[in-house]
Structures are given as structure tokens and as C-alpha cells.
Design an enzyme around this catalytic site. Sequence first.
Site, short mmCIF file in Angstrom:
data_model
loop_
_atom_site.label_atom_id
_atom_site.label_comp_id
_atom_site.label_asym_id
_atom_site.label_seq_id
_atom_site.Cartn_x
_atom_site.Cartn_y
_atom_site.Cartn_z
N ASP A 15 -4.58 -0.02 2.19
CA ASP A 15 -5.84 0.53 1.71
C ASP A 15 -6.51 1.32 2.83
OD1 ASP A 15 -5.72 -0.48 -0.95
OD2 ASP A 15 -6.15 -2.47 -0.16
N LYS A 37 2.14 -0.91 -1.41
CA LYS A 37 1.24 -0.55 -2.51
C LYS A 37 0.32 0.59 -2.07
CE LYS A 37 -2.60 -2.81 -3.94
NZ LYS A 37 -3.76 -2.04 -4.47
N ASP A 64 -0.51 2.11 -7.46
CA ASP A 64 -1.57 1.34 -8.12
C ASP A 64 -2.74 2.27 -8.47
OD1 ASP A 64 -3.36 -0.65 -8.92
OD2 ASP A 64 -3.84 -1.28 -6.88
N LEU A 65 -2.54 3.07 -9.51
CA LEU A 65 -3.60 4.01 -9.91
C LEU A 65 -4.28 3.58 -11.21
CD1 LEU A 65 -1.96 7.43 -8.90
CD2 LEU A 65 -3.57 6.00 -7.61
N LYS A 66 -3.84 2.50 -11.80
CA LYS A 66 -4.49 1.92 -12.99
C LYS A 66 -4.93 3.00 -13.98
CE LYS A 66 -6.35 -2.07 -10.43
NZ LYS A 66 -6.25 -1.56 -9.04
N PHE A 67 -3.95 3.70 -14.55
CA PHE A 67 -4.28 4.78 -15.49
C PHE A 67 -5.04 4.24 -16.70
CE2 PHE A 67 -0.14 6.63 -13.75
CZ PHE A 67 -0.79 7.44 -12.84
N HIS A 68 -6.04 4.99 -17.14
CA HIS A 68 -6.87 4.60 -18.29
C HIS A 68 -7.43 5.90 -18.85
CE1 HIS A 68 -10.37 1.85 -19.89
NE2 HIS A 68 -9.74 2.53 -20.84
N ASP A 69 -6.82 6.41 -19.92
CA ASP A 69 -7.23 7.71 -20.44
C ASP A 69 -6.69 7.84 -21.86
OD1 ASP A 69 -7.99 10.54 -20.52
OD2 ASP A 69 -7.94 10.45 -18.33
N ILE A 70 -6.78 9.02 -22.46
CA ILE A 70 -6.22 9.19 -23.80
C ILE A 70 -4.69 9.08 -23.69
CG2 ILE A 70 -8.15 10.57 -24.68
CD1 ILE A 70 -6.41 13.06 -24.27
N PRO A 71 -4.05 8.66 -24.82
CA PRO A 71 -2.61 8.38 -24.75
C PRO A 71 -1.79 9.51 -24.15
CG PRO A 71 -3.49 7.55 -26.81
CD PRO A 71 -4.62 8.29 -26.14
N THR A 123 -10.63 -8.64 -11.91
CA THR A 123 -11.12 -9.94 -11.44
C THR A 123 -12.52 -9.83 -10.85
OG1 THR A 123 -9.89 -9.59 -9.42
CG2 THR A 123 -8.87 -11.02 -11.06
N GLN A 193 -12.35 -11.84 -0.98
CA GLN A 193 -11.66 -12.53 -2.08
C GLN A 193 -12.29 -13.91 -2.25
OE1 GLN A 193 -9.58 -11.08 -3.98
NE2 GLN A 193 -8.37 -9.57 -2.85
N ARG A 214 -5.19 -7.13 3.78
CA ARG A 214 -5.77 -7.35 5.11
C ARG A 214 -5.13 -8.44 5.95
NH1 ARG A 214 -11.54 -7.13 2.40
NH2 ARG A 214 -10.18 -7.90 0.74
O1 C5P Z 1 -6.74 -7.01 1.56
P1 C5P Z 1 -6.42 -7.77 0.30
O2 C5P Z 1 -5.26 -8.72 0.45
O3 C5P Z 1 -7.64 -8.43 -0.28
O4 C5P Z 1 -5.97 -6.61 -0.69
C1 C5P Z 1 -5.66 -6.89 -2.01
C2 C5P Z 1 -5.31 -5.62 -2.73
O5 C5P Z 1 -5.18 -5.93 -4.10
C3 C5P Z 1 -6.35 -4.52 -2.63
O6 C5P Z 1 -5.63 -3.28 -2.69
C4 C5P Z 1 -7.18 -4.71 -3.88
O7 C5P Z 1 -7.74 -3.51 -4.33
C5 C5P Z 1 -6.12 -5.20 -4.87
N1 C5P Z 1 -6.64 -6.00 -5.96
C6 C5P Z 1 -7.37 -7.17 -5.78
N2 C5P Z 1 -7.81 -7.89 -6.86
C7 C5P Z 1 -7.52 -7.47 -8.08
C8 C5P Z 1 -6.78 -6.32 -8.28
C9 C5P Z 1 -6.34 -5.60 -7.19
O8 C5P Z 1 -7.63 -7.57 -4.66
N3 C5P Z 1 -7.90 -8.20 -9.09
#
Ligand code: C5P
Length: 233
Positions: A15, A37, A64-71, A123, A193, A214
Amino acid sequence: MGLHRAQPRIYVALDSAKPQRVRELIGELDPALCGIKIGKEAFTALGPAAVEWARERGFPVFLDLKFHDIPNTVRQACRTAADLGVSLVNVHASGGRRMLEAAREAIEPGPDAPGLIAVTVLTSMEDADLAEVGVTDGTATQVERLAGLVVGAGLDGVVCSAHEAGAMSRRFSEDGLIVTPGVRPAGSARDDQRRVMTPAEAQAAGATSLVIGRPITGAESPGQALAEIVASL
Ligand code: C5P
């Protein structure tokens, strides 16, 4: 014959928007031990080059771009992602059945196809946040409802917290992909987290790939931190 490419046990989340930092981490990690990732921050700054750097070193890449748009837009985006040679792609289940089916059409199952997974409820959202966007029956019910759509559309799995991994894995075949962030080795900082599990606990709970950022990228030696986590599994 597998339904998707083989997946690493760990994807390290890079990240960062800084090209130098991303390249440095790619250089320090061992492609035999993990995938990479690439999320919205790195991809927005660096584009497909970030994917290419990781692939050149032999890493499987989770885009990890989590697409969310029209089909139609999601169909084309998934196709373009597959053309980048990535190993795992994701979309938001809340885009609905037709969007999920369009993603599946774009990425046909097969041993060389990237895994195609969906996020159910982020989450970061609690019951009150969902209620504000009109979903009043709570996160647990919404996760189950969306998981049903994901299975129905024939996707390969989900991104979910390790606490949901067991319930989610029962919904998919043994090839199912249960990809879980929120993982922290014993004794490491939780950062932002909240409900964390150790890598071994998450795996025992049903996670098939762990997303870890991290604890590895912030370590003095990312390569060593990764090796220690792998040894704990
Ligand atoms: O640094 P860390 O281990 O917290 O990174 C977790 C990765 O997972 C980050 O890229 C974060 O955006 C992603 N992520 C998350 N929780 C989610 C979905 C994705 O921490 N529910």
C-alpha cells in the site's frame, strides 16, 4: 483441472504510491513465499507498471481494485485485468447479480484464469453504516445474502474477515478462495485493524490466502518478517 490459477498462501499488500518504495519491497520479498497485492493507492499512482514489476520478478499478483459499476464496464475491466496476467481479481458483490455474471463471463474458469472473488460487506461497515444506506437487517444477514449471490454467479470465492472464513468456505467447493485481511502475527502491532487473528489461526479457520501488509512492509527486514510468518504456518 483447476478452476483458476494456483494461489499463494500469502499476498503482501504493497500500500504505497511511491514507485521507489514499491520497487524496493518487490526486490526484498521472495516470490517463492508470497504474491503481491496491488490496491487502489499503488495502482492509481503507478498503473499497470506496478503489476509488471511484480510479475517480472515472478510474483502472482492480486489486483485489488474492487470493481463496482454497470455490468458492461465491469466485464471490460475484468477482461483488461486478466490481460495484465494477474492471478486474482475482485469485484463488489453489492453490484448485483448481473454485474457478477458479467465479471464471470469476462473471466472464464480454467487453470490459467485469474481467480475471481467478491467483497461482500466492507469490514469497515457496521450495522449503523448499513442502515444509513438502506440495509436495515444488519451486517451478518447482508454478508450471507451477498455470499449467496456470489455463489449463484459462479465466482471463485470471497474476500472476508478471518472470523467469517469458516462460514464462507462451507459455501464454496474445495477449490473455493477465501481471502482474508486483518491478520497479525502474535506480538505485532494491530495498527487500525480491530478483530485480528494470527496467520495460523486464520488458516485453521478456513482462509486459503492471507493478505498481510504492515507487519511485513513496515518491518526492518520485510523478507525476514515474511519468512517468519511462513514458518508459523
Ligand atoms: O497493513 P494491513 O495488514 O492492515 O493491510 C491489509 C490490507 O488488506 C490493506 O491493503 C487493506 O486495504 C486490505 N483490506 C483490509 N480489510 C478489508 C479489506 C481489505 O484490511 N476488509
